[in-house]
Design a protein around this motif. Structure first.
Motif, short mmCIF file in Angstrom:
data_model
loop_
_atom_site.label_atom_id
_atom_site.label_comp_id
_atom_site.label_asym_id
_atom_site.label_seq_id
_atom_site.Cartn_x
_atom_site.Cartn_y
_atom_site.Cartn_z
N LEU A 1 43.03 30.83 41.85
CA LEU A 1 44.30 31.49 42.14
C LEU A 1 44.13 32.71 43.03
CD1 LEU A 1 47.37 31.83 41.60
CD2 LEU A 1 46.74 33.14 39.57
N ILE A 2 43.22 33.59 42.66
CA ILE A 2 43.11 34.86 43.40
C ILE A 2 42.40 34.69 44.73
CG2 ILE A 2 43.18 36.20 41.27
CD1 ILE A 2 40.22 36.77 41.61
N ALA A 3 41.68 33.59 44.92
CA ALA A 3 40.97 33.38 46.19
C ALA A 3 41.94 33.22 47.36
CB ALA A 3 40.06 32.15 46.10
N THR A 4 43.18 32.87 47.07
CA THR A 4 44.14 32.63 48.15
C THR A 4 44.67 33.91 48.77
OG1 THR A 4 45.99 32.56 46.58
CG2 THR A 4 44.88 30.48 47.08
N ASN A 5 44.58 35.04 48.04
CA ASN A 5 45.20 36.26 48.59
C ASN A 5 44.41 37.53 48.30
OD1 ASN A 5 45.68 36.51 45.87
ND2 ASN A 5 47.91 36.27 46.03
N GLN A 6 43.22 37.42 47.74
CA GLN A 6 42.44 38.60 47.44
C GLN A 6 40.97 38.35 47.75
OE1 GLN A 6 42.96 40.26 43.51
NE2 GLN A 6 45.04 39.49 43.36
N LYS A 7 40.20 39.41 47.81
CA LYS A 7 38.75 39.24 47.88
C LYS A 7 38.27 38.68 46.55
CE LYS A 7 37.76 42.94 51.18
NZ LYS A 7 37.03 44.21 51.42
N LEU A 8 37.30 37.80 46.64
CA LEU A 8 36.86 37.11 45.43
C LEU A 8 35.68 37.86 44.80
CD1 LEU A 8 37.88 34.59 44.01
CD2 LEU A 8 36.04 33.29 45.07
N SER A 9 35.97 39.01 44.22
CA SER A 9 34.94 39.79 43.55
C SER A 9 35.15 39.72 42.04
CB SER A 9 34.98 41.26 43.99
OG SER A 9 36.14 41.90 43.47
N ILE A 10 34.10 40.06 41.30
CA ILE A 10 34.22 40.07 39.84
C ILE A 10 35.25 41.10 39.40
CG2 ILE A 10 32.99 40.36 37.67
CD1 ILE A 10 32.16 37.87 39.33
N SER A 11 35.25 42.25 40.07
CA SER A 11 36.24 43.29 39.72
C SER A 11 37.66 42.81 39.96
CB SER A 11 35.96 44.56 40.52
OG SER A 11 34.79 45.21 40.04
N ASN A 12 37.89 42.03 41.03
CA ASN A 12 39.21 41.45 41.26
C ASN A 12 39.61 40.52 40.13
OD1 ASN A 12 38.57 41.23 44.79
ND2 ASN A 12 39.91 42.68 43.76
N LEU A 13 38.63 39.73 39.67
CA LEU A 13 38.88 38.82 38.56
C LEU A 13 39.30 39.60 37.31
CD1 LEU A 13 38.68 36.06 37.07
CD2 LEU A 13 36.23 36.55 36.75
N VAL A 14 38.55 40.64 36.99
CA VAL A 14 38.86 41.44 35.80
C VAL A 14 40.21 42.12 35.95
CG1 VAL A 14 38.12 43.34 34.34
CG2 VAL A 14 36.41 41.81 35.33
N THR A 15 40.50 42.65 37.14
CA THR A 15 41.78 43.31 37.38
C THR A 15 42.94 42.35 37.17
OG1 THR A 15 40.81 44.91 38.91
CG2 THR A 15 43.17 44.52 39.10
N HIS A 16 42.81 41.15 37.70
CA HIS A 16 43.87 40.14 37.54
C HIS A 16 44.08 39.80 36.07
CE1 HIS A 16 46.40 36.72 38.82
NE2 HIS A 16 45.89 36.13 37.75
N LEU A 17 43.00 39.58 35.35
CA LEU A 17 43.10 39.25 33.93
C LEU A 17 43.63 40.42 33.12
CD1 LEU A 17 39.79 37.21 33.47
CD2 LEU A 17 42.14 36.33 33.48
N SER A 18 43.28 41.64 33.54
CA SER A 18 43.77 42.83 32.84
C SER A 18 45.29 42.92 32.91
CB SER A 18 43.15 44.09 33.44
OG SER A 18 41.75 44.09 33.29
N ALA A 19 45.84 42.59 34.07
CA ALA A 19 47.29 42.67 34.24
C ALA A 19 48.00 41.68 33.32
CB ALA A 19 47.65 42.37 35.70
N GLU A 20 47.31 40.63 32.92
CA GLU A 20 47.90 39.62 32.04
C GLU A 20 47.43 39.78 30.58
OE1 GLU A 20 47.08 35.77 33.67
OE2 GLU A 20 48.50 36.06 35.33
N LYS A 21 46.75 40.90 30.29
CA LYS A 21 46.23 41.17 28.95
C LYS A 21 45.31 40.04 28.48
CE LYS A 21 48.11 45.15 28.09
NZ LYS A 21 47.25 46.36 27.93
N LYS A 22 44.41 39.63 29.38
CA LYS A 22 43.46 38.58 29.06
C LYS A 22 42.01 39.02 29.24
CE LYS A 22 46.61 34.73 30.03
NZ LYS A 22 46.88 33.55 30.89
N ALA A 23 41.82 40.33 29.36
CA ALA A 23 40.46 40.87 29.51
C ALA A 23 40.25 41.96 28.48
CB ALA A 23 40.27 41.44 30.92
N ARG A 24 39.18 41.81 27.69
CA ARG A 24 38.90 42.77 26.62
C ARG A 24 37.47 43.29 26.77
NH1 ARG A 24 41.39 40.34 21.07
NH2 ARG A 24 41.24 42.54 20.52
N VAL A 25 37.15 44.28 25.96
CA VAL A 25 35.80 44.84 25.98
C VAL A 25 35.08 44.55 24.67
CG1 VAL A 25 36.36 46.69 27.60
CG2 VAL A 25 36.62 47.10 25.14
#
Length: 244
Positions: free
Chosen positions: A190-214
Motif C-alpha cells: 500500500l505505502i509503496a505507491t505514494n511514500q518512500k518504502l522505509s521501515i520508519s514509514n511502515l511504522v508510521t503508517h501502522l501507528s496512525a491505524e493503532k496497529k503498532a505497539r512497543v
C-alpha cells in the motif's frame, strides 16, 4: 519461529572492505552472533537479505549454516540502494512459504546481548489488532553509548504515536528488533505507491491505524554498529563481561 535479517546496505560509515555483518565481536561475526543467539530463543529458519555485498554474504551464510546446523536462505534485493523497506519486502515470498503468521526481523549490523533476546522472548504475546511490535529501550545510564544524533526515537504509550530520528518528546529508543505479522507485507504494498518504502514509514503508517505497539526490553546492552566508535563500544562491552 523465523527471522529475517536485513544485510543489503553498503555500510559507507564503517567500510573495511567487507560486509559489516562479517566484523568480529567476541570471536563471532555479527551475522554469526545473530544466528547463534536467535537459535537459542527458538528461531529455526533465517532469511538473510543481501545486496551490495551479495557474494561475500552468501559465502558467510553458507559457512555459518554448516557450523550451527542452521537453515539459512539468502535472498537478493536488487533495489539495495533504496530504502530498507525494500529489503523487508524481498522476504515476502519466503515468509509466506514458511507458513508463519508472525516473524522477527532485524538488521545485520545490530548487536544485542544474549539476555536482551531471552527477555524479549518472554513478552511475545500478540494481540489481534497489532501488526507490529517494536523492541524499545528507555533512555538511561545503561545506554549512554547510543549516538543521539543517529538513533531512532519513539514516542509511545503501549501504542506507538511517533517515530523518527528528529522527533522531540520521545520516551524510548528504537532497538532495531521487530516482531511482526505477515500482514505488514500488504501494508508495504500500500505505502509503496505514494511514500518512500522505509521501515520508519511502515511504522508510521501502522501507528496512525493503532496497529503498532512497543515491547519494553530495558537494562541490557545493544547497539547499532554504524561507525568505528560503535564497533569499539560493542567490543569493549564483551571484553568487560568476559572479565567478570
Amino acid at each position: 519461529m523465523v527471522c529475517v535479517i536485513l544485510a543489503a546496505g553498503k555500510n559507507l560509515r564503517l567500510n573495511y572492505g567487507q560486509p559489516k555483518s562479517a566484523l568480529t565481536v567476541g570471536g563471532q561475526s555479527l551475522m554469526e552472533r545473530h544466528i547463534d543467539q536467535f537459535q537459542k530463543i527458538g528461531v529455526t529458519d533465517f532469511a538473510v537479505i543481501t545486496g551490495f555485498h551479495r557474494p561475500a554474504l552468501e559465502e558467510i551464510c553458507e559457512e555459518i549454516g554448516k557450523k550451527y546446523d542452521a537453515n539459512i536462505t539468502t535472498i537478493y534485493n536488487e533495489k539495495f540502494e533504496l530504502e530498507n523497506g525494500y529489503s523487508l519486502y524481498a522476504a515476502k515470498e519466503w515468509v509466506l512459504e514458511k507458513g508463519e503468521d508472525e516473524f522477527f526481523f532485524t538488521m545485520a549490523d545490530h548487536y544485542y546481548e544474549e539476555d536482551f533476546l531471552s527477555d524479549l522472548k518472554t513478552k511475545l504475546i500478540f494481540d489481534k489488532g497489532a501488526f507490529l511490535k517494536l523492541a524499545v529501550d528507555v533512555p538511561g545510564e545503561h545506554n549512554k553509548h547510543i549516538d543521539l544524533d543517529d538513533v531512532t526515537k519513539v514516542d509511545a504509550e503501549d501504542y506507538i504515536n511517533r517515530i523518527g530520528k528528529e522527533i522531540e518528546g520521545y520516551n524510548y529508543y528504537d532497538t532495531g528488533l521487530f516482531y511482526v505479522k505477515k500482514d505488514v507485507f500488504d501494508v508495504l504494498d500500500l505505502i509503496a505507491t505514494n511514500q518512500k518504502l522505509s521501515i520508519s514509514n511502515l511504522v508510521t503508517h501502522l501507528s496512525a491505524e493503532k496497529k503498532a505497539r512497543v515491547i519494553e526490553v530495558v537494562g541490557y546492552y545493544w547497539n547499532d554498529i554504524d561507525t568505528p566508535e560503535d564497533f569499539e563500544s560493542s567490543q569493549a562491552h564483551l571484553a568487560q563481561r568476559a572479565s567478570k
